[in-house]
Design a protein around this motif. Structure first.
Motif, mmCIF file in Angstrom:
data_model
loop_
_atom_site.group_PDB
_atom_site.id
_atom_site.type_symbol
_atom_site.label_atom_id
_atom_site.label_comp_id
_atom_site.label_asym_id
_atom_site.label_seq_id
_atom_site.Cartn_x
_atom_site.Cartn_y
_atom_site.Cartn_z
ATOM 1 N N LEU A 277 40.438 -10.985 -9.735
ATOM 2 C CA LEU A 277 40.549 -9.812 -10.612
ATOM 3 C C LEU A 277 40.183 -10.139 -12.050
ATOM 4 O O LEU A 277 39.578 -9.327 -12.741
ATOM 5 C CB LEU A 277 41.977 -9.250 -10.552
ATOM 6 N N ASP A 278 40.550 -11.354 -12.523
ATOM 7 C CA ASP A 278 40.242 -11.687 -13.925
ATOM 8 C C ASP A 278 38.744 -11.875 -14.144
ATOM 9 O O ASP A 278 38.242 -11.659 -15.244
ATOM 10 C CB ASP A 278 41.022 -12.926 -14.400
ATOM 11 N N ILE A 279 38.003 -12.276 -13.086
ATOM 12 C CA ILE A 279 36.544 -12.425 -13.208
ATOM 13 C C ILE A 279 35.897 -11.059 -13.445
ATOM 14 O O ILE A 279 34.889 -10.941 -14.127
ATOM 15 C CB ILE A 279 35.964 -13.094 -11.936
ATOM 16 N N LEU A 280 36.505 -10.001 -12.892
ATOM 17 C CA LEU A 280 35.946 -8.650 -13.059
ATOM 18 C C LEU A 280 36.119 -8.133 -14.480
ATOM 19 O O LEU A 280 35.489 -7.159 -14.865
ATOM 20 C CB LEU A 280 36.618 -7.667 -12.088
ATOM 21 N N THR A 312 34.588 -0.691 -5.063
ATOM 22 C CA THR A 312 34.532 -1.558 -3.880
ATOM 23 C C THR A 312 34.679 -3.029 -4.278
ATOM 24 O O THR A 312 35.369 -3.803 -3.609
ATOM 25 C CB THR A 312 33.203 -1.350 -3.122
ATOM 26 N N THR A 313 34.052 -3.415 -5.393
ATOM 27 C CA THR A 313 34.143 -4.808 -5.855
ATOM 28 C C THR A 313 35.586 -5.167 -6.185
ATOM 29 O O THR A 313 36.042 -6.276 -5.888
ATOM 30 C CB THR A 313 33.246 -5.016 -7.095
ATOM 31 N N THR A 314 36.314 -4.231 -6.791
ATOM 32 C CA THR A 314 37.728 -4.467 -7.097
ATOM 33 C C THR A 314 38.531 -4.676 -5.815
ATOM 34 O O THR A 314 39.376 -5.572 -5.730
ATOM 35 C CB THR A 314 38.314 -3.286 -7.905
ATOM 36 N N LEU A 315 38.248 -3.853 -4.792
ATOM 37 C CA LEU A 315 38.951 -4.012 -3.514
ATOM 38 C C LEU A 315 38.599 -5.350 -2.864
ATOM 39 O O LEU A 315 39.464 -6.020 -2.286
ATOM 40 C CB LEU A 315 38.610 -2.860 -2.566
ATOM 41 N N TYR A 316 37.319 -5.754 -2.955
ATOM 42 C CA TYR A 316 36.913 -7.071 -2.438
ATOM 43 C C TYR A 316 37.713 -8.181 -3.138
ATOM 44 O O TYR A 316 38.147 -9.150 -2.510
ATOM 45 C CB TYR A 316 35.422 -7.309 -2.676
ATOM 46 N N ALA A 317 37.876 -8.048 -4.457
ATOM 47 C CA ALA A 317 38.618 -9.057 -5.228
ATOM 48 C C ALA A 317 40.075 -9.111 -4.763
ATOM 49 O O ALA A 317 40.652 -10.193 -4.625
ATOM 50 C CB ALA A 317 38.540 -8.744 -6.719
ATOM 51 N N ALA A 430 42.530 3.549 -11.810
ATOM 52 C CA ALA A 430 41.285 4.228 -12.198
ATOM 53 C C ALA A 430 40.418 3.219 -12.933
ATOM 54 O O ALA A 430 40.919 2.398 -13.706
ATOM 55 C CB ALA A 430 41.575 5.420 -13.086
ATOM 56 N N GLN A 431 39.105 3.265 -12.704
ATOM 57 C CA GLN A 431 38.239 2.200 -13.214
ATOM 58 C C GLN A 431 36.909 2.728 -13.730
ATOM 59 O O GLN A 431 36.390 3.719 -13.242
ATOM 60 C CB GLN A 431 37.997 1.213 -12.066
ATOM 61 N N ARG A 432 36.377 2.053 -14.747
ATOM 62 C CA ARG A 432 35.019 2.279 -15.247
ATOM 63 C C ARG A 432 34.398 0.908 -15.522
ATOM 64 O O ARG A 432 35.097 -0.095 -15.596
ATOM 65 C CB ARG A 432 35.020 3.075 -16.570
ATOM 66 N N LEU A 433 33.072 0.902 -15.719
ATOM 67 C CA LEU A 433 32.388 -0.340 -16.099
ATOM 68 C C LEU A 433 31.740 -0.153 -17.468
ATOM 69 O O LEU A 433 31.096 0.866 -17.713
ATOM 70 C CB LEU A 433 31.314 -0.695 -15.066
ATOM 71 N N VAL A 434 31.932 -1.116 -18.344
ATOM 72 C CA VAL A 434 31.233 -1.109 -19.635
ATOM 73 C C VAL A 434 30.276 -2.294 -19.674
ATOM 74 O O VAL A 434 30.572 -3.359 -19.126
ATOM 75 C CB VAL A 434 32.204 -1.181 -20.841
ATOM 76 N N ALA A 486 34.904 -4.615 -16.114
ATOM 77 C CA ALA A 486 35.723 -3.468 -15.694
ATOM 78 C C ALA A 486 36.758 -3.125 -16.760
ATOM 79 O O ALA A 486 37.341 -4.013 -17.384
ATOM 80 C CB ALA A 486 36.420 -3.796 -14.384
ATOM 81 N N VAL A 487 36.960 -1.823 -16.989
ATOM 82 C CA VAL A 487 38.119 -1.346 -17.763
ATOM 83 C C VAL A 487 38.905 -0.441 -16.825
ATOM 84 O O VAL A 487 38.316 0.311 -16.045
ATOM 85 C CB VAL A 487 37.709 -0.593 -19.055
ATOM 86 N N SER A 488 40.232 -0.525 -16.883
ATOM 87 C CA SER A 488 41.008 0.196 -15.883
ATOM 88 C C SER A 488 42.354 0.662 -16.419
ATOM 89 O O SER A 488 42.817 0.196 -17.466
ATOM 90 C CB SER A 488 41.226 -0.707 -14.661
ATOM 91 N N GLU A 489 42.955 1.602 -15.681
ATOM 92 C CA GLU A 489 44.336 2.017 -15.942
ATOM 93 C C GLU A 489 45.070 2.019 -14.600
ATOM 94 O O GLU A 489 44.480 2.325 -13.562
ATOM 95 C CB GLU A 489 44.386 3.405 -16.598
ATOM 96 N N LEU A 490 46.354 1.637 -14.623
ATOM 97 C CA LEU A 490 47.113 1.539 -13.377
ATOM 98 C C LEU A 490 48.383 2.376 -13.485
ATOM 99 O O LEU A 490 49.168 2.203 -14.418
ATOM 100 C CB LEU A 490 47.457 0.079 -13.090
#
Length: 547
Positions: A277-280, A312-317, A430-434, A486-490
């Protein structure tokens, strides 16, 4: 499986050899420089002048293996791998039309920079032996049959154009190739780090149908059918690695448009080998909370966001972090974007009747501990997923929604039982990519008061704050960005939040309580990236809204 393990072992053994080869090349180059009384240049630290680089013919750089450093007082200073051949140096001076001063650099490092610069120069008009691609076809049994698609000297220029375009896209890390038809020409674009860039000068419209037909032949589509959309796929073997491509063709007013999705598993392998997760780029606090929920014995972990936001990449992680020999993990995806070792993965095949819902029913009869569902698209899949989470399975899945609160409305529209849904949920991410600023050309900047105001930041507080931007260099192909984060909110489904949802309270109230419980919102997460110099304020404003 044994082959995969052997390959990984060979890779691990090869990495030190590559490093030692680079060191020995540098040592040889130093010795060569000392022998001829020339200056040695560490090419690893070399910064290219883009204007100068474009002014020197690229084929000469390849042939004589050199990099232009600077032009001063009518002389061109170059870094060369082998300065010992005086005849070659004389030839180079004649071909360049100016005198040359030579410095020495390591051969491998020079070749690496020239390889990166191919995309900038777009010199792939002639596909040489190294650039040959092999078309891989699959029969009904799924066996790969190799058929050489030879790029000989008298090969069709259209085949060369298509293969060159694909090769160039792979070199530039593109995720998609767009072929757009206009009234009088055809424009080819690459999507790199989520943004479209024009790949080359527009092509004459008369070549359009030939290009599309070539892609249809590669994808085994009907070349005579031009009135309805068609979807296909093909594989190419390029430099000992196989790359998957998905092709979608749609008819438009001016002719057929085509989009090619590139699924380069081998290049992803470097990242996925240690995918965490930290690599993302997910921040430490969100990662800590998410790690707690993905280790729960049962329940549902839901990731949401628009197409291409890295769900999907987050779920893979997540799966990579919790994978163990004691658990059976099964996924159902459309398509399987990356093959994870030790996990059973099922590709959806709607034509053959294998939908998410049908596949999910079969999965449950295979005694899984953890399940990943690529996407919840319909009521039936939602019902089975919730039921699975309630009956002792840990379910990972994605759904299209803008933020964590919108997810609730999305599921309610699928007619799921609200109590069961809330009981099943562990958390929603919730996720976005910058886009990340290119490290090679990163520079500090002072942003305007207008941009601070547009970003919802107080100009009096942040007026003197140092932000960062990319100037544009050969590493990032002049864009100023390289890669994405990735930027996200949980949203943690605490008892209070559950009660508010069951009481159908307004979204604003749920957000307020979540904030009080320590939730970091998307906007705050994205701004933190800008403050840390990872991305720019403009990029933050592009992917998130000011509250």
């Amino acid at each position: 499986m044994a082959d995969e393990e052997t390959t990984m072992t060979l890779l691990d053994e090869t990495l030190p050899l590559v490093a030692s080869t680079a060191q020995s090349e540098a040592t040889k180059a130093r010795e060569l420089a000392d022998r001829y009384g020339l200056e040695f240049v560490d090419v690893q630290q070399f910064r290219i002048d883009n204007e100068l680089f474009r002014s020197v013919p690229f084929d000469l750089m390849l042939r004589y293996l050199f990099l232009p450093e600077e032009r001063r007082e009518g002389r061109l200073r170059v870094v060369m791998a082998d300065p010992s051949d005086v005849v070659k140096l004389d030839q180079l001076e004649v071909l360049l039309g100016e005198p040359v001063d030579v410095k020495v650099g390591a051969r491998g490092a020079i070749e690496e920079i020239l390889q990166k610069s191919e995309s900038v120069q777009r010199v792939l008009d002639e596909a040489t032996e190294d650039f040959r691609m092999q078309l891989v076809q699959e029969d009904d049994d799924g066996e790969e049959i190799l058929s050489l698609d030879r790029l000989t000297a008298d090969a069709s220029p259209i085949i060369k154009l298509v293969d060159t375009t694909i090769f160039n896209a792979i070199q530039r890390r593109a995720s998609d190739i767009h072929i757009e038809t206009r009234e009088s020409d055809v424009v080819i674009k690459y999507r790199i780090d989520g943004v479209l860039y024009q790949a080359m000068e527009p092509i004459d419209k008369r070549h359009h149908q030939t290009v599309i037909s070539r892609l249809k032949v590669m994808s085994e589509l009907d070349i005579a059918e031009k009135r309805i959309p068609q979807d296909g796929r093909f594989k190419l073997r390029l430099k000992q690695r196989t790359i998957d491509f998905r092709v979608s063709i749609v008819p438009t007013v001016h002719g057929e448009d085509c989009v090619i999705r590139i699924l380069d598993k081998e290049s992803m392998n470097k990242d996925f080998k240690s995918l965490r997760l930290d690599i993302l780029g997910i921040d430490a606090e969100t990662s800590r909370k998410l790690r707690k929920f993905i280790r729960e014995p049962y329940g549902m972990v839901l990731v949401t966001g628009p197409t291409g936001s890295g769900k999907t990449t987050t779920l893979y992680a997540c799966l990579s972090e919790i994978q163990s020999p004691e658990d059976k993990i099964i996924t159902i995806e459309d398509p399987v974007e990356y093959q994870l070792k030790g996990i059973s993965q099922i590709p959806v095949n709607e034509k053959k009747g294998l939908t998410f819902a049908r596949g999910l029913r079969s999965i449950l009869r295979h005694d899984p501990d953890k399940i990943m569902i690529g996407e919840i698209r319909d009521e039936e899949t939602a019902q089975i997923a919730i039921q699975s989470a309630l009956t002792g399975h840990l379910v990972f899945t994605t759904v299209h929604a803008n933020n964590v609160v919108d997810v609730l409305g999305r599921f309610l529209n699928m007619n799921v039982d609200l109590y069961n849904f809330v009981s099943a949920l562990n958390c929603i991410v919730a996720q976005r990519l910058v886009r990340k600023i290119c490290e090679s050309c990163k520079k500090p900047v002072k942003v305007s008061w207008q941009l601070l105001d547009e970003s919802g930041l107080d100009p009096d507080v942040y007026g003197d704050y140092t932000f960062y931007e990319g100037a544009g260099c050969i590493e990032c192909d002049g864009t100023g960005f390289h890669g994405r984060s990735a930027v996200s909110e949980l949203l943690d489904l605490s008892d209070t939040i559950r009660e508010l949802i069951l009481g159908r309270r307004p979204a604003s109230e749920i957000k307020r309580v979540a904030k009080e419980e320590g939730m970091i919102f998307l906007r705050e997460s994205a701004l933190q990236k800008a403050f840390e110099g990872v991305t720019t304020l403009r990029e933050v404003n592009k992917v998130t809204f000011v509250d």
